[in-house]
Design an enzyme around this catalytic site. Structure first.
Site, PDB file in Angstrom:
ATOM      1  N   HIS A 124      -3.623  -1.730  -6.558  1.00  0.00           N
ATOM      2  CA  HIS A 124      -2.736  -0.629  -6.897  1.00  0.00           C
ATOM      3  C   HIS A 124      -3.565   0.495  -7.517  1.00  0.00           C
ATOM      4  O   HIS A 124      -4.052   0.368  -8.642  1.00  0.00           O
ATOM      5  CB  HIS A 124      -1.659  -1.104  -7.869  1.00  0.00           C
ATOM      6  N   ASP A 128       0.810  -1.232   0.000  1.00  0.00           N
ATOM      7  CA  ASP A 128       0.000   0.000   0.000  1.00  0.00           C
ATOM      8  C   ASP A 128       0.838   1.274   0.000  1.00  0.00           C
ATOM      9  O   ASP A 128       0.357   2.336   0.400  1.00  0.00           O
ATOM     10  CB  ASP A 128      -0.975   0.021   1.195  1.00  0.00           C
TER      11      ASP A 128
END
Length: 420
Positions: free
Chosen positions: A39, A9
């Site tokens: 993503h 992340d």
């Protein structure tokens, strides 16, 4: 090669999008993980997509995606992702996709078994995404000659046999699974095989010689299957190792630039060690909400100890991308974001041999007891991170779009490593 040096992340997607927007990229190569990747890419016009299996450069016209054999491919989720891309203006994502036929399939049976196991752990959950990726890898290790693979989608009789054996084995172990009958799954896999270019491993060698390729990693090095903090890890090699192996097979070993991605806040989605966690930090992440499988998205101060460990086990980087610098202005809403250079009684986490999970579990236990020593917030985050980690910051991100990036990689071609 783009790899996350945290728990995931950190912004790999936005970095890959920037690279594809500022240079003529031929293909984005996904080299680990599966449909559990998330993503996020946001364009200047507001369009947004969370890339799971497609490469994060897909918004850029002509950029291809290749799913290498190390990726666990979920065709059903991939088609749903292609539908969303079409809805946000990318109708040809499937036309620009190639998939290695050796890649494992993640099926509804893997997903159901994954969720059943995670529910059974109760309070000891590992923080799985619940999408069956690890289950597919485990089954492939246990039954390498019978595990469903992408190439089987072109062989209905073989796929039927393998799906049936998979379902029967998992049902015998776990009881009835919340998954459709095998006969209901087969048409979808056949349609996938007709629509998508399924290739052998030689395809990538040709693509690497046709133009610039970006290798996009999934998850983070601190979750690595061998070097992460067991058992709060993924069933995937999250370092550069898979990408380096693919390059070596093509006769291009050592020719790619290694880019490690970090965010100024060290974060983690779900349970496991996060030594610098501070619930008082005034941050949220709308792209990473609490969910029933991973749990809460947690924020901590910049953990240089953990990130130095990630650099060590990944074999170092040529440069860093430092993201989420736009968050530092929120400090006035709560305690200042600080930096941790050491823990009490511990300055460095020594890497161990790959595969020694008992050692990694002991390290996890130690980290769960560790207490950070926090230094004041730096006035210049990139310079401080460079000095603390011993690697140059080549890209900074001050917002979600490509236009919010700065640094040497933001508008120039990547130079190959000196060994190239």
């Amino acid at each position: 090669m783009v790899v996350d040096l945290g728990y995931g992340d950190a912004g790999k997607g936005t970095v890959v999008d920037l690279l594809c927007a500022t240079r003529p990229v031929h293909t984005v190569v996904r080299f680990n993980g599966g449909a559990q990747a998330a993503h996020n890419v946001v364009l200047r016009d507001g369009r947004h997509h969370t890339f799971a299996q497609f490469g994060a450069g897909t918004f850029r016209p002509g950029v291809r995606t290749h799913l290498a054999r190390h990726v666990v491919v979920d065709p059903l989720a991939l088609v749903a992702e292609a539908d969303h891309l079409a809805a946000v203006g990318v109708p040809d994502a499937l036309d620009r996709l190639t998939v290695d036929g050796e890649a494992l399939l993640a099926t509804p049976y893997h997903r159901a078994a994954n969720r059943a196991r995670e529910i059974a752990r109760g309070a000891d959950r590992h923080g799985s995404c619940g999408l069956g990726v690890g289950e597919a890898v485990a089954y492939g290790l246990a039954h390498p000659d019978e595990a469903p693979r992408v190439a089987d989608c072109r062989r209905p009789a073989v796929l039927r046999r393998r799906l049936t054996a998979l379902r029967d084995r998992l049902t015998a172990e776990l009881g009835p699974l919340d998954a459709p009958p095998v006969a209901d799954c087969l048409p979808a896999y056949a349609a996938f095989a007709e629509r998508v270019a399924i290739v052998d491993r030689s395809w990538l060698a040709g693509a690497l010689r046709e133009g610039t390729c970006v290798f996009e990693g999934a998850q983070g090095v601190l979750l690595d299957e061998w070097h992460g903090f067991h058992p709060y890890t993924t069933w995937s090699t999250t370092t550069f190792a898979n990408a380096e192996a693919l390059l070596a097979e093509a006769g291009l070993a050592g020719t790619a630039q290694r880019l490690g991605v970090l965010r100024v806040t060290t974060t983690r989605h779900g349970p496991g060690p996060l030594v610098t966690e501070d619930p008082a930090l005034p941050f949220t992440d709308p792209r990473n909400p609490t969910n029933p499988w991973q749990g809460r998205f947690r924020f901590g101060h910049f953990d240089a100890v953990a990130h130095r460990y990630a650099l060590d086990v990944a074999g170092g980087v040529d440069g860093l991308a430092l993201t989420h610098l736009d968050l530092t202005h929120l400090d006035r809403a709560g305690p200042a974001l600080r930096i941790c250079r050491r823990y009490e009684g511990l300055d460095r986490l020594p890497p161990g041999p790959a595969g020694d999970l008992d050692r990694q579990a002991a390290l996890t236990a130690r980290l769960l007891r560790a207490r950070p020593v926090l230094d004041e917030a730096p006035t210049d985050w990139p310079a401080t991170v460079e000095e603390t980690l011993g690697a140059p910051v080549l890209l900074t991100s001050h917002g979600p779009t490509a236009e919010a990036k700065a640094g040497p990689l933001a508008g120039v071609f990547c130079a190959r490593r000196a060994s190239a």
